[in-house]
Design a protein around this motif. Structure first.
Motif, PDB file in Angstrom:
ATOM      1  N   MET A   1       0.839  -1.170   0.000  1.00  0.00           N
ATOM      2  CA  MET A   1       0.000   0.000   0.000  1.00  0.00           C
ATOM      3  C   MET A   1       0.889   1.239   0.000  1.00  0.00           C
ATOM      4  SD  MET A   1      -2.247   2.134   2.523  1.00  0.00           S
ATOM      5  CE  MET A   1      -0.717   2.819   2.887  1.00  0.00           C
ATOM      6  N   SER A   2       1.009   1.855  -1.139  1.00  0.00           N
ATOM      7  CA  SER A   2       1.902   2.988  -1.232  1.00  0.00           C
ATOM      8  C   SER A   2       1.153   4.296  -1.412  1.00  0.00           C
ATOM      9  CB  SER A   2       2.865   2.779  -2.400  1.00  0.00           C
ATOM     10  OG  SER A   2       2.129   2.651  -3.592  1.00  0.00           O
ATOM     11  N   ASP A   3      -0.169   4.231  -1.523  1.00  0.00           N
ATOM     12  CA  ASP A   3      -0.928   5.444  -1.805  1.00  0.00           C
ATOM     13  C   ASP A   3      -1.475   6.125  -0.552  1.00  0.00           C
ATOM     14  OD1 ASP A   3      -2.910   3.680  -1.110  1.00  0.00           O
ATOM     15  OD2 ASP A   3      -3.848   3.600  -3.078  1.00  0.00           O
ATOM     16  N   GLY A   4      -1.211   5.568   0.615  1.00  0.00           N
ATOM     17  CA  GLY A   4      -1.654   6.201   1.854  1.00  0.00           C
ATOM     18  C   GLY A   4      -3.096   5.939   2.212  1.00  0.00           C
ATOM     19  N   LYS A   5      -3.798   5.174   1.390  1.00  0.00           N
ATOM     20  CA  LYS A   5      -5.202   4.877   1.673  1.00  0.00           C
ATOM     21  C   LYS A   5      -5.298   3.661   2.578  1.00  0.00           C
ATOM     22  CE  LYS A   5      -6.710   6.646  -2.800  1.00  0.00           C
ATOM     23  NZ  LYS A   5      -7.231   6.287  -4.121  1.00  0.00           N
ATOM     24  N   LEU A   6      -6.278   3.683   3.458  1.00  0.00           N
ATOM     25  CA  LEU A   6      -6.482   2.569   4.379  1.00  0.00           C
ATOM     26  C   LEU A   6      -7.768   1.832   4.041  1.00  0.00           C
ATOM     27  CD1 LEU A   6      -5.560   4.317   7.747  1.00  0.00           C
ATOM     28  CD2 LEU A   6      -4.193   2.628   6.510  1.00  0.00           C
ATOM     29  N   VAL A   7      -7.757   0.532   4.282  1.00  0.00           N
ATOM     30  CA  VAL A   7      -8.961  -0.273   4.129  1.00  0.00           C
ATOM     31  C   VAL A   7      -9.944   0.115   5.231  1.00  0.00           C
ATOM     32  CG1 VAL A   7      -9.883  -2.633   4.282  1.00  0.00           C
ATOM     33  CG2 VAL A   7      -7.736  -2.187   3.050  1.00  0.00           C
ATOM     34  N   GLY A   8     -11.198   0.314   4.858  1.00  0.00           N
ATOM     35  CA  GLY A   8     -12.250   0.567   5.833  1.00  0.00           C
ATOM     36  C   GLY A   8     -12.842  -0.741   6.309  1.00  0.00           C
ATOM     37  N   ILE A   9     -13.369  -0.730   7.535  1.00  0.00           N
ATOM     38  CA  ILE A   9     -13.926  -1.948   8.115  1.00  0.00           C
ATOM     39  C   ILE A   9     -15.307  -1.652   8.671  1.00  0.00           C
ATOM     40  CG2 ILE A   9     -13.626  -3.700   9.925  1.00  0.00           C
ATOM     41  CD1 ILE A   9     -10.547  -3.145   9.562  1.00  0.00           C
ATOM     42  N   VAL A  10     -16.282  -2.499   8.289  1.00  0.00           N
ATOM     43  CA  VAL A  10     -17.645  -2.393   8.791  1.00  0.00           C
ATOM     44  C   VAL A  10     -17.957  -3.658   9.573  1.00  0.00           C
ATOM     45  CG1 VAL A  10     -20.099  -2.245   8.180  1.00  0.00           C
ATOM     46  CG2 VAL A  10     -18.405  -0.923   6.896  1.00  0.00           C
ATOM     47  N   LEU A  11     -18.503  -3.484  10.777  1.00  0.00           N
ATOM     48  CA  LEU A  11     -18.844  -4.603  11.648  1.00  0.00           C
ATOM     49  C   LEU A  11     -20.360  -4.669  11.774  1.00  0.00           C
ATOM     50  CD1 LEU A  11     -16.091  -4.010  14.325  1.00  0.00           C
ATOM     51  CD2 LEU A  11     -16.036  -5.553  12.359  1.00  0.00           C
ATOM     52  N   VAL A  12     -20.946  -5.725  11.201  1.00  0.00           N
ATOM     53  CA  VAL A  12     -22.397  -5.868  11.144  1.00  0.00           C
ATOM     54  C   VAL A  12     -22.854  -6.902  12.167  1.00  0.00           C
ATOM     55  CG1 VAL A  12     -24.385  -6.418   9.699  1.00  0.00           C
ATOM     56  CG2 VAL A  12     -22.360  -5.344   8.673  1.00  0.00           C
ATOM     57  N   SER A  13     -23.643  -6.445  13.125  1.00  0.00           N
ATOM     58  CA  SER A  13     -24.210  -7.337  14.140  1.00  0.00           C
ATOM     59  C   SER A  13     -25.716  -7.120  14.212  1.00  0.00           C
ATOM     60  CB  SER A  13     -23.589  -7.041  15.512  1.00  0.00           C
ATOM     61  OG  SER A  13     -24.253  -7.782  16.521  1.00  0.00           O
ATOM     62  N   HIS A  14     -26.401  -8.093  14.757  1.00  0.00           N
ATOM     63  CA  HIS A  14     -27.834  -7.945  15.006  1.00  0.00           C
ATOM     64  C   HIS A  14     -28.112  -6.975  16.148  1.00  0.00           C
ATOM     65  CE1 HIS A  14     -28.033 -11.368  12.380  1.00  0.00           C
ATOM     66  NE2 HIS A  14     -29.341 -11.344  12.424  1.00  0.00           N
ATOM     67  N   SER A  15     -27.088  -6.624  16.878  1.00  0.00           N
ATOM     68  CA  SER A  15     -27.211  -5.739  18.029  1.00  0.00           C
ATOM     69  C   SER A  15     -26.321  -4.512  17.842  1.00  0.00           C
ATOM     70  CB  SER A  15     -26.783  -6.487  19.299  1.00  0.00           C
ATOM     71  OG  SER A  15     -26.493  -5.595  20.344  1.00  0.00           O
ATOM     72  N   ALA A  16     -26.912  -3.343  17.976  1.00  0.00           N
ATOM     73  CA  ALA A  16     -26.124  -2.108  17.872  1.00  0.00           C
ATOM     74  C   ALA A  16     -25.036  -2.079  18.930  1.00  0.00           C
ATOM     75  CB  ALA A  16     -27.041  -0.889  18.012  1.00  0.00           C
ATOM     76  N   GLU A  17     -25.354  -2.561  20.134  1.00  0.00           N
ATOM     77  CA  GLU A  17     -24.389  -2.548  21.230  1.00  0.00           C
ATOM     78  C   GLU A  17     -23.226  -3.488  20.950  1.00  0.00           C
ATOM     79  OE1 GLU A  17     -27.676  -2.884  21.598  1.00  0.00           O
ATOM     80  OE2 GLU A  17     -28.273  -1.126  22.767  1.00  0.00           O
ATOM     81  N   LEU A  72     -17.455  -7.476   8.042  1.00  0.00           N
ATOM     82  CA  LEU A  72     -17.539  -8.682   8.859  1.00  0.00           C
ATOM     83  C   LEU A  72     -18.910  -8.730   9.504  1.00  0.00           C
ATOM     84  CD1 LEU A  72     -14.385  -7.756   8.886  1.00  0.00           C
ATOM     85  CD2 LEU A  72     -14.209  -9.518  10.635  1.00  0.00           C
ATOM     86  N   THR A  73     -19.487  -9.928   9.583  1.00  0.00           N
ATOM     87  CA  THR A  73     -20.840 -10.077  10.113  1.00  0.00           C
ATOM     88  C   THR A  73     -20.864 -11.075  11.265  1.00  0.00           C
ATOM     89  OG1 THR A  73     -21.340 -11.859   8.565  1.00  0.00           O
ATOM     90  CG2 THR A  73     -21.867  -9.619   7.844  1.00  0.00           C
ATOM     91  N   ASP A  74     -21.950 -10.989  12.063  1.00  0.00           N
ATOM     92  CA  ASP A  74     -22.049 -11.935  13.168  1.00  0.00           C
ATOM     93  C   ASP A  74     -22.821 -13.202  12.801  1.00  0.00           C
ATOM     94  OD1 ASP A  74     -24.613 -10.758  13.231  1.00  0.00           O
ATOM     95  OD2 ASP A  74     -24.514 -10.215  15.350  1.00  0.00           O
TER      96      ASP A  74
END
Length: 136
Positions: A1-17, A72-74
C-alpha cells in the motif's frame, strides 16, 4: 500500500451494542487505531435487534477511503443482507467485500492489519486466519 489509503472496516451485528463494542475492542487492541476507519452497523433503524441494509450501506460509505471496505458479520441474516447489497451493485462502495471470519477475533485481526496500511486482500486474509485461533 503505497498510496496512503487505508482499508475501511464495517462490523455488522444484530445488536447495535455488540457492533459498537466489538469496534471499540478492535480499535483498542490495535493501539487505538484512530487512523483506521471502522464503523459499526448493528441492529435496526428503530434500535431493535436485526440487520438494516440502510445502516450497513451508510457505514460502508463512511469508512470508504478508496482502498476497499471489509465487511464482517455476526450471524446468518447479516450475511444475507450484505450479500443482497453486494448483488445490487450500487448500494456499497466499489471494492466492498464480505469477509468470512469470526466476528470478534476477525475484527481485531482486520483492524490490526489495516493499521499497517495493508491492502484489502491482506486484511481479509488476516481476518479469515482468525478461524485457526485455538483457545485450548
Amino acid at each position: 500500500m503505497s498510496d496512503g489509503k487505508l482499508v475501511g472496516i464495517v462490523l455488522v451485528s444484530h445488536s447495535a451494542e455488540v457492533a459498537a463494542s466489538v469496534a471499540e475492542l478492535a480499535k483498542g487492541l490495535a493501539g487505538g487505531a484512530s487512523a483506521v476507519p471502522v464503523a459499526p452497523a448493528g441492529g435496526t433503524e428503530g434500535g431493535g435487534l436485526g440487520t438494516s441494509a440502510e445502516l450497513i450501506a451508510a457505514a460502508a460509505a463512511s469508512v470508504d477511503r478508496g482502498a476497499g471496505v471489509a465487511v464482517l458479520t455476526d450471524l446468518g441474516s447479516a450475511v444475507l443482507t450484505v450479500k443482497a447489497l453486494l448483488a445490487e451493485g450500487d448500494e456499497l462502495p466499489d471494492g466492498t467485500r464480505l469477509v468470512d471470519a469470526p466476528f470478534v477475533e476477525g475484527a481485531v485481526a482486520a483492524v490490526v492489519t489495516a493499521t499497517t496500511g495493508a491492502d484489502l486482500d491482506a486484511v481479509e486474509a488476516a481476518a479469515a486466519e482468525a478461524y485457526t485461533y485455538r483457545k485450548v
